[in-house]
Design a protein around this motif. Structure first.
Motif, mmCIF file in Angstrom:
data_model
loop_
_atom_site.group_PDB
_atom_site.id
_atom_site.type_symbol
_atom_site.label_atom_id
_atom_site.label_comp_id
_atom_site.label_asym_id
_atom_site.label_seq_id
_atom_site.Cartn_x
_atom_site.Cartn_y
_atom_site.Cartn_z
ATOM 1 N N PHE A 118 3.114 2.667 -2.098
ATOM 2 C CA PHE A 118 2.149 3.552 -2.752
ATOM 3 C C PHE A 118 1.704 5.353 -2.282
ATOM 4 O O PHE A 118 1.605 5.702 -2.150
ATOM 5 C CB PHE A 118 1.540 2.803 -3.721
ATOM 6 N N THR B 108 0.649 1.572 2.663
ATOM 7 C CA THR B 108 0.573 0.558 1.885
ATOM 8 C C THR B 108 1.143 -0.535 3.442
ATOM 9 O O THR B 108 2.268 -0.354 3.589
ATOM 10 C CB THR B 108 1.824 0.710 0.378
ATOM 11 N N GLN C 216 -3.948 1.089 -0.671
ATOM 12 C CA GLN C 216 -2.962 0.628 -0.603
ATOM 13 C C GLN C 216 -2.345 0.874 -1.615
ATOM 14 O O GLN C 216 -0.797 1.024 -1.192
ATOM 15 C CB GLN C 216 -2.820 -0.540 0.108
ATOM 16 N N PHE C 217 -3.376 1.092 -2.926
ATOM 17 C CA PHE C 217 -2.515 1.017 -4.254
ATOM 18 C C PHE C 217 -2.728 2.931 -4.219
ATOM 19 O O PHE C 217 -1.626 3.620 -4.935
ATOM 20 C CB PHE C 217 -3.025 0.448 -4.721
ATOM 21 N N ARG C 218 -4.003 2.984 -4.459
ATOM 22 C CA ARG C 218 -3.731 4.707 -4.517
ATOM 23 C C ARG C 218 -4.738 5.870 -3.468
ATOM 24 O O ARG C 218 -5.955 4.330 -3.576
ATOM 25 C CB ARG C 218 -4.993 5.115 -5.718
ATOM 26 N N THR D 222 2.109 -4.618 -12.478
ATOM 27 C CA THR D 222 2.280 -3.858 -10.983
ATOM 28 C C THR D 222 1.771 -4.229 -9.554
ATOM 29 O O THR D 222 3.367 -5.786 -10.218
ATOM 30 C CB THR D 222 0.385 -3.385 -11.090
ATOM 31 N N ALA E 130 0.312 -4.796 -3.168
ATOM 32 C CA ALA E 130 -0.243 -3.292 -2.770
ATOM 33 C C ALA E 130 -2.294 -3.551 -3.487
ATOM 34 O O ALA E 130 -2.621 -2.536 -3.020
ATOM 35 C CB ALA E 130 -0.259 -2.206 -3.199
ATOM 36 N N THR E 131 -2.443 -4.092 -4.227
ATOM 37 C CA THR E 131 -3.570 -4.215 -5.064
ATOM 38 C C THR E 131 -4.066 -5.611 -4.085
ATOM 39 O O THR E 131 -3.750 -6.651 -4.369
ATOM 40 C CB THR E 131 -3.185 -4.711 -6.857
#
Length: 245
Positions: free
Chosen positions: A170, A174, A199-201, A138, A142-143
């Motif tokens: 994403f 992001t 940022q990721f979802r 992944t 962004a995580t």
């Protein structure tokens, strides 16, 4: 595929892997004709590759004549996960974190510049995130898991990882550049909890921290754009617990 094409590339191996990838990512079994079209191969070559992959156990032929991934794909997947020398109590601590906080918990590591999720314990207060599942690569930029691990690295190494991986967007939140990521991390010390908000979802927040004395990060996710204080406290306890000898 990563990096430049090697001068001694074996085309038949590349074609076989392309077939395996197409069958694995399909949402239904594929016929040889469909495989040939999707892979840009002639039909005769496709038949040879499919038969070989079936013989080796990497594809399975259904009675209807179409193809699914074979059992050897699952075997390699489990072997890959086992190759990561996880903390001895990693799964236990992760499950306790999910049970006590109600939030999904994740264990991840940077391997050769790639962020790999190695273990997951699902919790009812978190959304199911299809890209944060065991065995999947992944996005480090962004995580929260990725950022916590990046924070523990020298800036030069961090910059190299981000540049090579690329900064895929994403959501609208992001980070768009390496400089954006560096700015986020500038006020933090290695080992601190890192959060990301949408940022990721979209409408999902995550928090993570590196386990002291290791190259592992534990993280949690939550619906909405904030990490509940109680969940953050449970995360801190899990990080400390896993870091104990």
């Amino acid at each position: 595929m990563t990096g430049e094409e090697p001068s001694d590339l074996i085309r038949s191996v590349s074609r076989a892997l392309r077939v395996l990838e197409e069958v694995s990512r399909a949402d239904r079994p594929l016929s040889v004709k469909v495989i040939a079209r999707r892979c840009g191969l002639n039909l005769s070559t496709s038949y040879h590759l499919v038969r070989t992959l079936c013989y080796e156990g990497y594809l399975h032929r259904r009675p209807e004549g179409d193809y699914l991934p074979g059992s050897q794909v699952a075997e390699r997947f489990h072997e890959m996960l086992e190759s990561f020398e996880r903390p001895p109590r990693g799964s236990e601590v992760l499950r306790h974190l999910a049970d006590s906080s109600g939030h999904s918990a994740y264990l991840a590591q940077l391997a050769h510049g790639r962020l790999m999720v190695v273990d997951v314990a699902e919790g009812p207060r978190s959304p199911w995130l299809e890209d944060l599942q065991a065995g999947l690569e992944t996005a480090p930029h962004a995580t929260a898991l990725g950022k916590a691990l990046l924070l523990s690295l020298p800036s030069r190494v961090r910059h190299g990882i981000l540049t090579e991986y690329g900064l895929r967007r994403f959501t609208s939140a992001t980070p768009a550049s390496v400089e954006d990521v560096e700015e986020e991390l500038a006020g933090l010390r290695p080992g601190q909890v890192v959060e990301e908000h949408g940022q990721f979802r979209a409408e999902v927040a995550c928090a993570a921290a590196v386990v002291p004395g290791t190259q592992w990060a534990i993280g949690i996710s939550a619906r909405g754009l904030a990490i509940p204080p109680a969940a953050a406290a449970h995360l801190a306890l899990a990080v400390r617990d896993l870091g104990r000898p």
